[in-house]
Scaffold this motif. Sequence first.
Motif, mmCIF file in Angstrom:
data_model
loop_
_atom_site.group_PDB
_atom_site.id
_atom_site.type_symbol
_atom_site.label_atom_id
_atom_site.label_comp_id
_atom_site.label_asym_id
_atom_site.label_seq_id
_atom_site.Cartn_x
_atom_site.Cartn_y
_atom_site.Cartn_z
ATOM 1 N N LYS A 168 -13.547 -7.513 -3.193
ATOM 2 C CA LYS A 168 -13.699 -6.329 -4.036
ATOM 3 C C LYS A 168 -12.568 -6.267 -5.059
ATOM 4 C CE LYS A 168 -14.120 -1.367 -3.637
ATOM 5 N NZ LYS A 168 -12.793 -0.753 -3.534
ATOM 6 N N ASN A 169 -11.360 -6.615 -4.599
ATOM 7 C CA ASN A 169 -10.217 -6.597 -5.506
ATOM 8 C C ASN A 169 -10.379 -7.590 -6.636
ATOM 9 O OD1 ASN A 169 -8.816 -4.644 -4.024
ATOM 10 N ND2 ASN A 169 -8.149 -6.203 -2.581
ATOM 11 N N GLN A 210 -6.631 0.367 -4.049
ATOM 12 C CA GLN A 210 -7.628 0.701 -3.031
ATOM 13 C C GLN A 210 -7.748 2.186 -2.752
ATOM 14 O OE1 GLN A 210 -6.310 -2.103 -0.096
ATOM 15 N NE2 GLN A 210 -6.798 -3.726 -1.530
ATOM 16 N N ARG A 248 -7.920 1.688 -8.554
ATOM 17 C CA ARG A 248 -8.832 0.779 -7.851
ATOM 18 C C ARG A 248 -8.067 -0.362 -7.208
ATOM 19 N NH1 ARG A 248 -12.157 1.022 -12.504
ATOM 20 N NH2 ARG A 248 -13.677 2.670 -12.192
ATOM 21 N N LYS A 300 0.826 -1.211 0.000
ATOM 22 C CA LYS A 300 0.000 0.000 0.000
ATOM 23 C C LYS A 300 0.854 1.252 0.000
ATOM 24 C CE LYS A 300 -4.047 -1.693 2.389
ATOM 25 N NZ LYS A 300 -4.584 -1.899 3.731
#
Lengths: 311, 255
Positions: free
Chosen positions: B2-3, A103, A100, A74
């Motif tokens: 979701k990924n 995230q 996306r 991340k």
Amino acid sequence: MIEVENLTKSYGPRPAVDRLSFQVNSGEVVGFLGPNGAGKSTTMNILCCILPATSGTVKVHGFDVFENPLEVRKRIGYLPENPPLYPDMVVGDFLKFAARLRQVPSSKIKSSVDNVVEKCMLGDVKGRLIGRLSKGYQQRVGLAQAMVHDPAILVLDEPTIGLDPIQIIEIRKLIRDLGREHTILLSSHILPEVTQICQRVVIIHEGRIAAMDTLEGLTASLKKTQRLDLALRQGGDDVRSGLAELDCVISAAETSSGKFTLECHPGSHPQDEVARLVLDRGWGLDELRPVSLSLEDIFLQLTTEEKEVTA
Amino acid sequence: MKNALVIARRELGSYFASPLFYVIATVFLGIQSFMSYNILSFFSYQSFQEAQIQQMGLTLNVNEMVIEPSLINMGVILLLMSPLITMRSFSEEMRQKTFPLLLASPVHLWEIVAGKFIACLGVLSVLVLASSYFVGFILAVGSPEIGPILTGYLGVLLMTGCYVAIGVFASSLTDNQLVAAVITFGFVFLMWIIGWAAQSAGETAGEILDYLSLVNHLQNFTQGMIDTSDLTYYLSFIAFFLFLTYRVLESRRWR
């Protein structure tokens, strides 16, 4: 920010990266310099949790890459040597996809894509297929996908490889600008590139760190002295002081009986004078050898490669 | 999860933008329509016959004689088409060197596998759905039972899921799409016909082989029956191969 400790990665019996330790502090732009096959990409892949290390630890923001890969990913934006681009996608859609995947909350996707499009100057090509773009634009799209989630750290593997000179200048400028907001670790096998972009250099050779310093520190330590290894059949303090009295010698040290290390002024061919003195006094010359610092070798290699590139 | 959907969505977009999909869709619908048309015209021929010769005593059932064989046929055509859809899922990522993008993102490996699976199954579902115009046509002029049609389609989709699971697995093994397609086709085909060996094998072995066969479990579905053993078979088949895919991808990183 990034702490690498005793990192080793072996492919079969041969270590590609051998007990590597270094740190990158917050806000720094660090260059990872070394010839092809030195282990730069391997180290970067481990940093970005793509490859597991054979041994050693890597921590990013305090998160271990092995224990907490998702947290590390991340916080890192990675541009591999081959920018990972889907040629059948439109630039804008691709960046949205990357956002996306990282995230970015859906309310912020549009603004973060617009932001990187502006930073990487992709406005003109936003609606074009990636496969149709020139290599320079593709590299910029690669850079844009790495920073679309606004990571604290950017890891860029050979960001200028395969570009033409004008594109290289543009990308270097872009990276310099990015260095104001991000911590950057970038790899290169071109010395002048690193001198232009980075504040600190880690030179890596055959999987090991050959040198690690600021640029000024490196050049200073390189040019200051020339070192000679000397082996005589006779040792002792008066031999040492006799050697030290020579004009070209700055300092002399006896490492073991009859073995000396001399620091000399560079460019004065100190071998001649040292040999003459030893023969005159009859100390018995066994060995006289200029120590070619491996660092120097690497520098030489790197600079000659750059010449080939620009020629 | 979701990924996985984010990845699946990108995959679907890339499938629907590629000419390969439209070629496959055209060929699939062409062959499927041709087969269904033949079955239907034979059925209408039989209907005429029965109207003339009452004593033949045939029970003409549009579900049993038209829709059921059509669905089984569709399973065969999908067997030929699905390797072409699944072959690119991981092979292309590896060849284009785009896989690091997924690996360096904060995404679990199983989410990547699930995303690829959902995308391929989605593409094939679109094909299956497109072919159902034929059922609509029968519904308009006749009165088949709806239940067996729905369960039949469910069965076909589950079987397609098995094809896809094998295909995604084969694709994770190699960066060569053709190799992936051939492995997929060979293995899926073997799982279709594995029941043939049941007759000559011993009693227990025969039963096992029969149970392993992909197509044997489809029959109940097309006849309007949802048997938990069939459902378990298909779902565990899918899960098993997705698990293998996950393992292959994980082990690739260690090499």
